[in-house]
Write an enzyme that holds these catalytic residues in place. Sequence first.
Site, PDB file in Angstrom:
ATOM      1  N   ASP A  89       1.024  -0.842  -0.517  1.00  0.00           N
ATOM      2  CA  ASP A  89       0.321  -0.218  -0.210  1.00  0.00           C
ATOM      3  C   ASP A  89       0.858   1.370   0.197  1.00  0.00           C
ATOM      4  O   ASP A  89       2.182   1.147   0.642  1.00  0.00           O
ATOM      5  CB  ASP A  89      -1.046   0.282   1.058  1.00  0.00           C
ATOM      6  CG  ASP A  89      -1.629   1.356   1.289  1.00  0.00           C
ATOM      7  OD1 ASP A  89      -2.346   1.806   0.945  1.00  0.00           O
ATOM      8  OD2 ASP A  89      -1.168   2.424   2.174  1.00  0.00           O
ATOM      9  N   GLU A 116       0.473   5.800   1.327  1.00  0.00           N
ATOM     10  CA  GLU A 116      -0.506   7.049   1.437  1.00  0.00           C
ATOM     11  C   GLU A 116       0.306   7.892   0.481  1.00  0.00           C
ATOM     12  O   GLU A 116       1.746   8.057   0.317  1.00  0.00           O
ATOM     13  CB  GLU A 116       0.166   6.921   2.785  1.00  0.00           C
ATOM     14  CG  GLU A 116      -0.935   5.646   3.569  1.00  0.00           C
ATOM     15  CD  GLU A 116      -1.824   5.835   3.274  1.00  0.00           C
ATOM     16  OE1 GLU A 116      -2.573   6.803   2.729  1.00  0.00           O
ATOM     17  OE2 GLU A 116      -2.223   4.425   3.539  1.00  0.00           O
ATOM     18  N   HIS A 163      -5.499   4.348   8.130  1.00  0.00           N
ATOM     19  CA  HIS A 163      -4.856   5.223   6.474  1.00  0.00           C
ATOM     20  C   HIS A 163      -3.239   5.377   6.424  1.00  0.00           C
ATOM     21  O   HIS A 163      -2.108   6.052   6.148  1.00  0.00           O
ATOM     22  CB  HIS A 163      -5.479   6.401   6.263  1.00  0.00           C
ATOM     23  CG  HIS A 163      -6.650   6.729   5.793  1.00  0.00           C
ATOM     24  ND1 HIS A 163      -7.174   5.461   4.844  1.00  0.00           N
ATOM     25  CD2 HIS A 163      -7.650   6.466   6.953  1.00  0.00           C
ATOM     26  CE1 HIS A 163      -8.039   5.412   4.360  1.00  0.00           C
ATOM     27  NE2 HIS A 163      -9.140   6.181   5.725  1.00  0.00           N
ATOM     28  N   ASP A 184      -2.286  -0.708   7.419  1.00  0.00           N
ATOM     29  CA  ASP A 184      -4.116  -1.029   5.802  1.00  0.00           C
ATOM     30  C   ASP A 184      -3.512  -2.483   5.437  1.00  0.00           C
ATOM     31  O   ASP A 184      -4.390  -3.033   4.878  1.00  0.00           O
ATOM     32  CB  ASP A 184      -3.866   0.174   4.973  1.00  0.00           C
ATOM     33  CG  ASP A 184      -3.779   1.540   5.313  1.00  0.00           C
ATOM     34  OD1 ASP A 184      -4.996   1.296   6.849  1.00  0.00           O
ATOM     35  OD2 ASP A 184      -4.468   2.161   5.053  1.00  0.00           O
TER      36      ASP A 184
END
Length: 468
Positions: free
Chosen positions: A13, A15, A159, A164
């Site tokens: 993931d 951000e 988040h 996550d």
Amino acid sequence: MDPEDRSEIAFFDVETTVPKRGQRFAILEFGSILVCPKKLTELRSYTTLVQPADLSLISSLSVRCNGIKRDDVVLAPLFADIADTVYDILHGRIWAGHNILRFDCARIREAFAEIGRQPPEPKGAIDSLGLLTQKFGRRAGDMKMATLARYFGLGNQTHRSLDDVRMNLEVLKYCATVLFLESSLPYAHVDNSVSPETISSRRRIDASREGNTVTTSVRLPSISENSAAQPDPFNMSVLRNEMASDNHIQSDILMEEEQIEPSDVVASENTSDHEGFLTPDAMSLSNIKAMLFPFYPGSQMMKLKLLHGDSPLQLYCSYLKIRFGVNGKFLDNTGRRRLNFVVDLNPSLYSILEACDSNAQKLSVDSGSTSEWNPVVNPMKGFVNYPNARIHIATEINGDEARYATEIHQRESSGATQKLIFSNPNNEELESLLTTGSVVDAFLSLEPYDYQQKAGIRLVAKKLVIQS
């Protein structure tokens, strides 16, 4: 496990910043876990903050989305410093994540392109957004990771990248278990349309419901260089056909021609009656939320709506000063005049619109949209040194005739108010009323849109009261 076979599944993931128009995404954090495909156990993890080349890309909206501030990354490595590690984690492995095909994969490729390196390539991909939409359905409400996690009691989504991806793995485990049990117990199914507010309810549905079996042999397609722009690898033909045939979707360019939905609350002609509309000062930022609803009952196509608490978010704004009035020289694709004007925003209205924009954009991205987001608040630049926003006057089409769907009133200096009747929206009647410097009271509906790779919120006037 042989380290050379690279059979582990790489859940990852990123951000990122939340770009404004004309800006690019910048990775702020990368997180990944390597998972044994046979036991679904975590074998290795890696996470790091990433310093973007341009720290100014970290806006207040970006901070609200993931909590990563400029001070957090100022001493973090650049992406070029971690590129070798990221490449080693991802290249030649199966990639997995929530909405990775449309978002995370594209960000990885962009980041490698910016440093002049070839990006890693997967040997397969599992996008849990597409997979769970098809196999698990919308029984938890929408398909956001946060909603699915709440459905299974896994806590709140932070988040942050490593949190996550671990949550993503747990959600997949729970969903797979439910599907396995359903396939084993065909007469005891849960309702596939339970909303997040009613997920504690236990319901039974017809035992003949389709989609209850688990496919145990799924071929994982490889991703080409342009995979971020390609359809999900899972069979979403029903959804795509519905999108193609759905007549509710209209172009942002033709927004003035959209029909008023029957469920919309419209202000009465009595200007003292504001039922369904709230002033900005009467609203709480914490009560503003964006949610997905079916376009119509039974539809798999979802539309985004803004709520204040449990009610549609609608604003009553008094004494708005017009910065730019209606200009008849701008036409839409059908040759009709674009009916909109720009108003200055006071601080309370500005805060409400920024919060709406933040919530809607985040849900749009989380639900898989790759459209460019147009902020509802116009950026301040040049001689325009005050936040402002564009208000649209709705029209309705009846055959070849068009009429205003927005009620337009005029208040005299005596305080008396009268409703104005116009012949049709193609003349110049409004140009003389909605001029620069004039003042209006506005009853506004906030209507999210996502069409032809453009997304955002438009402010549609349900009623205008022009001050004389």
